[in-house]
Design a protein around this motif. Structure first.
Motif, PDB file in Angstrom:
ATOM      1  N   MET A   1      38.731  34.524  30.202  1.00 55.84           N
ATOM      2  CA  MET A   1      37.503  33.794  30.471  1.00 55.84           C
ATOM      3  C   MET A   1      37.407  33.507  31.970  1.00 55.84           C
ATOM      4  O   MET A   1      38.392  33.249  32.618  1.00 55.84           O
ATOM      5  CB  MET A   1      37.478  32.508  29.666  1.00 55.84           C
ATOM      6  N   ALA A   2      36.227  33.533  32.478  1.00 54.01           N
ATOM      7  CA  ALA A   2      36.003  33.350  33.912  1.00 54.01           C
ATOM      8  C   ALA A   2      36.261  31.909  34.323  1.00 54.01           C
ATOM      9  O   ALA A   2      35.984  30.978  33.583  1.00 54.01           O
ATOM     10  CB  ALA A   2      34.574  33.728  34.267  1.00 54.01           C
ATOM     11  N   THR A   3      36.789  31.774  35.536  1.00 52.56           N
ATOM     12  CA  THR A   3      36.988  30.441  36.081  1.00 52.56           C
ATOM     13  C   THR A   3      36.037  30.213  37.257  1.00 52.56           C
ATOM     14  O   THR A   3      36.256  29.326  38.050  1.00 52.56           O
ATOM     15  CB  THR A   3      38.445  30.260  36.551  1.00 52.56           C
ATOM     16  N   THR A   4      35.012  31.003  37.333  1.00 55.45           N
ATOM     17  CA  THR A   4      34.063  30.904  38.442  1.00 55.45           C
ATOM     18  C   THR A   4      32.731  30.362  37.942  1.00 55.45           C
ATOM     19  O   THR A   4      32.353  30.590  36.807  1.00 55.45           O
ATOM     20  CB  THR A   4      33.883  32.278  39.116  1.00 55.45           C
ATOM     21  N   GLU A   5      32.045  29.637  38.789  1.00 55.15           N
ATOM     22  CA  GLU A   5      30.730  29.107  38.438  1.00 55.15           C
ATOM     23  C   GLU A   5      29.660  30.190  38.556  1.00 55.15           C
ATOM     24  O   GLU A   5      28.803  30.315  37.709  1.00 55.15           O
ATOM     25  CB  GLU A   5      30.371  27.940  39.354  1.00 55.15           C
ATOM     26  N   ARG A   6      29.718  30.948  39.638  1.00 57.51           N
ATOM     27  CA  ARG A   6      28.738  32.006  39.896  1.00 57.51           C
ATOM     28  C   ARG A   6      29.234  33.299  39.238  1.00 57.51           C
ATOM     29  O   ARG A   6      30.391  33.664  39.371  1.00 57.51           O
ATOM     30  CB  ARG A   6      28.606  32.196  41.402  1.00 57.51           C
ATOM     31  N   PRO A   7      28.359  34.018  38.541  1.00 59.55           N
ATOM     32  CA  PRO A   7      28.784  35.282  37.927  1.00 59.55           C
ATOM     33  C   PRO A   7      29.313  36.266  38.974  1.00 59.55           C
ATOM     34  O   PRO A   7      28.903  36.249  40.134  1.00 59.55           O
ATOM     35  CB  PRO A   7      27.501  35.809  37.283  1.00 59.55           C
ATOM     36  N   VAL A   8      30.210  37.127  38.531  1.00 59.52           N
ATOM     37  CA  VAL A   8      30.811  38.139  39.394  1.00 59.52           C
ATOM     38  C   VAL A   8      30.669  39.497  38.718  1.00 59.52           C
ATOM     39  O   VAL A   8      30.966  39.643  37.533  1.00 59.52           O
ATOM     40  CB  VAL A   8      32.308  37.842  39.655  1.00 59.52           C
ATOM     41  N   PHE A   9      30.201  40.475  39.480  1.00 61.13           N
ATOM     42  CA  PHE A   9      30.115  41.862  39.017  1.00 61.13           C
ATOM     43  C   PHE A   9      31.230  42.614  39.747  1.00 61.13           C
ATOM     44  O   PHE A   9      31.255  42.652  40.967  1.00 61.13           O
ATOM     45  CB  PHE A   9      28.743  42.444  39.355  1.00 61.13           C
ATOM     46  N   VAL A  10      32.157  43.185  38.999  1.00 62.41           N
ATOM     47  CA  VAL A  10      33.347  43.813  39.560  1.00 62.41           C
ATOM     48  C   VAL A  10      33.233  45.329  39.421  1.00 62.41           C
ATOM     49  O   VAL A  10      32.967  45.842  38.330  1.00 62.41           O
ATOM     50  CB  VAL A  10      34.612  43.307  38.831  1.00 62.41           C
TER      51      VAL A  10
END
Length: 131
Positions: free
Chosen positions: A1-10
């Motif tokens: 699960m992501a720990t970032t507030e802003r989405p990230v496209f990898v």
């Protein structure tokens, strides 16, 4: 699960075709997400592994992680109105299912795509080649 507030496209920053697509995304689509080469991302914080990100693009947002065409759909839904509409269509389950074979073909042939180089070619034993 992501720990970032802003989405990230990898994406794969070692691939010239993938990097060209990422520049297009940043310059033309301008999504409300960070576009990051996996080689510079904190994969552990994003809940991803190197095997995963070397086989497909990923979209990571709080409570949501998607790959391949579903990731592209999620990214597009975070952009302007026309892109959001395209993302909504691509995100429809039957469309996404049909897009996966195309996505896998592009991944296997990315060294032949515009902007691609021999360095973009996946090795013969790469997981994405098995699909």
């Amino acid at each position: 699960m992501a720990t970032t507030e802003r989405p990230v496209f990898v994406f794969d920053g070692d691939c010239a075709f993938c990097s060209s697509c990422a520049r297009f995304i940043e310059n033309r689509i301008k999504p409300a997400a960070d576009v990051v080469a996996w080689q510079f991302a904190d994969l552990g914080a994003l809940g991803l592994t190197e095997d995963q990100v070397s086989a497909a693009v990923y979209y990571v947002a709080p409570g949501r992680v998607t790959a391949g065409p579903a990731a592209i759909a999620d990214l597009l839904r975070r952009a302007g109105l026309v892109w959001r509409a395209a993302g909504s269509v691509l995100g429809l389950r039957p469309i996404t299912a049909l897009a996966w074979p195309v996505y896998r073909w592009v991944a296997r042939n990315r060294h032949r795509m515009p902007g691609g180089t021999a360095a973009c070619a996946l090795p013969p034993n790469h997981p994405a080649r098995a699909s």
